[in-house]
Write a protein that holds these residues in place. Structure first.
Motif, short mmCIF file in Angstrom:
data_model
loop_
_atom_site.label_atom_id
_atom_site.label_comp_id
_atom_site.label_asym_id
_atom_site.label_seq_id
_atom_site.Cartn_x
_atom_site.Cartn_y
_atom_site.Cartn_z
N TRP A 171 0.83 -1.21 0.00
CA TRP A 171 0.00 0.00 0.00
C TRP A 171 0.86 1.26 0.00
O TRP A 171 0.49 2.27 -0.60
N LYS A 172 2.02 1.21 0.63
CA LYS A 172 2.92 2.36 0.59
C LYS A 172 3.37 2.62 -0.84
O LYS A 172 3.52 3.79 -1.25
N GLN A 173 3.58 1.57 -1.61
CA GLN A 173 3.92 1.74 -3.02
C GLN A 173 2.74 2.34 -3.79
O GLN A 173 2.92 3.22 -4.64
N SER A 174 1.53 1.88 -3.46
CA SER A 174 0.34 2.42 -4.12
C SER A 174 0.18 3.90 -3.80
O SER A 174 -0.23 4.70 -4.66
N LEU A 175 0.49 4.28 -2.57
CA LEU A 175 0.37 5.69 -2.16
C LEU A 175 1.28 6.59 -2.99
O LEU A 175 0.93 7.74 -3.29
#
Length: 552
Positions: free
Chosen positions: A429-433
């Motif tokens: 999710w950090k990558q998606s952010l």
């Protein structure tokens, strides 16, 4: 001589005709028999063969048919069924009379060119066969073409944007290939006839899907259930003599939605009305989450206090597949448009007071209340309730939720594999952010195949603070929050208070012990307790009713 020649010529002619009739009879007899496994598998019936007894057991829903090679005696769910002809093994497979198979499995269909053609009235067979064909499309492109004749033009159009074969591959990768029909149940609303189909799969899981049929009998959409239904229990304040309910249709055209109007049984009309707007996810009109039905509780509770409600199926539930194919899909299409359609419906109904139309948004729906008010060009909304609405960006909240799950897992000392999966979820999710927060991307300008679901949705909704919009609005608001909410913490109520500090027509209430679905829970909420039956407390409903009445 002529007579002999005539007689002589007549004999072979008669013989030829007789031979032709015998051949036709044999062909008809052959056509009336089918390979059991082929025919059964086509509709999702499971066949188990016992080589020692030469018996086949066919399971189709709640019907179990046992047949034996060479015998006209069979049983269907324990009851005797005499066959018109004895099944026999031919070329390594059991062949049975088609009509006997239809009677045993209780289907109305024809066997044409090696395929089952179910009658239009046989919803069970049509639905189970469609699921089998859909699943087969995951690996066989020709099956995509085969099911096209079963689809409405709208669903075909959606399939051009989001290919059915690709969707089938995703579903079967998750659940497996369907192998045995469990059941088909049928319901109908003012928009669709729905067939809820469940299958056992080769992965040992259960595949559940609701097929939505248009009035012409074609499949208009598909909704796959990823979360099992809970065991809802009606609240103690549910007095069936205190309200009346009727089916309504919200909106018009391609995305009209089935809904429910709940009105008090007493009084002469002119009721205030509250429109209920769902949170995130493909919610039903009751907002069924686990064993709770928050919107149903509110509807029956408020009716007893003289207030009507409107609730409806969310667009992404009633049109789950079609919604994925909408270009530049955003929260406007997902939520806002339909909320305003419901407001418009309320304004035209003579039993309701069009000067007292209120909106309640729960969770993500609560976040969107300021945008709903901003797009209410008719100024029809008298007041709004925000229930557990996040005060800051949803994408940031999701990171907080994922990190919270990981922290609780470590605290509970879950197995390393479970913790590793949650760590991977946080990292992903950090990558998606990084993509979502990238200002180079907009709703109208982003590269294809971004790994964030529906990019247009995120780029429209990122960095959203509802309070920044609401602080300049004039519509009265009531913000409510549970202090045991693991999804949207009570600090979000403080966020709204800070943003709206200059306003004088906003009320707030924090309820002890209530979780995200406004059900009391004594232990710290983790979301697992959603499985337990529970209801919205009466004091929440009473507070809401009092606030609505003070706005009149």
């Amino acid at each position: 001589m002529a007579a002999c020649l005539l007689l002589g010529s007549a004999v072979p002619t008669a013989f030829a005709e007789e031979t032709k009739q015998e051949a036709a009879s044999e062909k008809k007899e052959a056509a009336s028999k089918v390979q059991l496994r082929q025919a059964a598998n086509a509709i999702g019936a499971y066949v188990k063969w016992d080589q020692s007894t030469k018996e086949a057991t066919v399971t189709y829903g709640d019907r179990v048919w046992i047949v034996r090679s060479g015998s006209v005696e069979s049983t269907i769910s324990g009851q005797p069924l005499k066959l018109t002809a004895a099944p026999r093994v031919e070329q390594g497979t059991l062949v049975v009379p088609w009509n006997d198979l239809c009677e045993a499995l209780h289907i109305q269909a024809k066997w044409v060119n090696g395929k089952v053609e179910a009658e239009m009235s046989d919803w069970k067979t049509r639905a189970s066969q469609f699921v089998m064909q859909f699943a087969a499309a995951a690996d066989r492109p020709e099956m995509v073409e085969q099911i096209q004749s079963s689809l409405t033009p709208a669903l075909k159009k959606a399939g051009h944007v989001y290919p059915i074969g690709m969707f089938a591959k995703q579903i079967t990768t998750m659940f497996g290939q369907p192998t045995q029909l469990i059941q088909v149940t049928q319901t109908e609303n003012d928009v669709h006839r729905n067939a809820a189909v469940s299958f056992k799969t080769d992965k040992g899981s259960v595949l559940s899907v609701v097929l939505r049929y248009a009035k012409d009998g074609l499949v208009d959409d598909m909704y796959f259930n990823f979360v099992p239904q809970g065991q809802y229990q009606a609240p103690s304040y549910d007095d069936k003599d205190a309200y009346r309910e009727e089916s309504i249709v919200i909106g018009e055209g391609e995305f009209k939605l089935p809904g429910t109007l709940t009105v008090p049984a007493s009084g002469d009309g002119n009721y205030p009305v509250l429109v209920l707007v769902h949170g995130s996810g493909a919610n039903d009109r009751d907002e069924s989450i686990g064993s709770s039905k928050m919107f149903r509780d509110l509807s029956v509770g408020l009716a007893k206090q003289g207030i009507a409600t409107i609730r409806y199926e969310k667009r992404t539930r009633e049109y789950s597949y079609q919604s994925t194919a909408v270009p530049r899909f955003t929260v406007k299409e997902e939520t806002i448009d339909d909320a305003l359609h419901a407001v418009a419906w309320a304004a035209q109904d003579k039993r309701l007071n069009k000067q007292q139309i209120f909106v309640l948004g729960h969770s993500q729906g609560g976040m969107l209340v300021p945008r709903i008010l901003a797009q209410d060009t008719a100024k029809a909304i008298r007041g709004a309730v925000v229930a557990a609405g996040p005060s800051g960006p949803l994408e940031d909240l999701m990171l907080t939720q994922f990190e919270g799950q990981l922290a609780r897992a470590k605290e509970s000392k879950l197995p390393e594999q479970a913790i590793a999966q949650l760590e991977a979820q946080v990292a992903a999710w950090k990558q998606s952010l990084q993509i979502i927060k990238n200002k180079e991307y907009t709703v109208d300008n982003y590269p294809a195949n971004l790994p964030i679901g529906t990019p247009s949705w995120w780029f429209d909704f990122r960095d959203y603070y509802g309070g920044d919009i609401a602080k300049t609005q004039q519509v009265p608001m009531f913000l409510i929050q549970g202090d045991n909410d693991v999804q949207v913490g009570k600090e979000h109520l403080d966020g709204w208070k800070k943003a709206l500090s200059a306003r004088t027509n906003v009320a707030y209430k924090l309820y002890p012990k209530l979780n995200h679905v406004f059900v009391p829970y004594d232990k710290p909420s983790t979301g697992e307790e959603y499985k337990l039956p529970g209801n919205v407390p009466l004091d929440v409903i009473t507070d809401m009713a009092k606030w609505i009445k003070t706005q009149s």
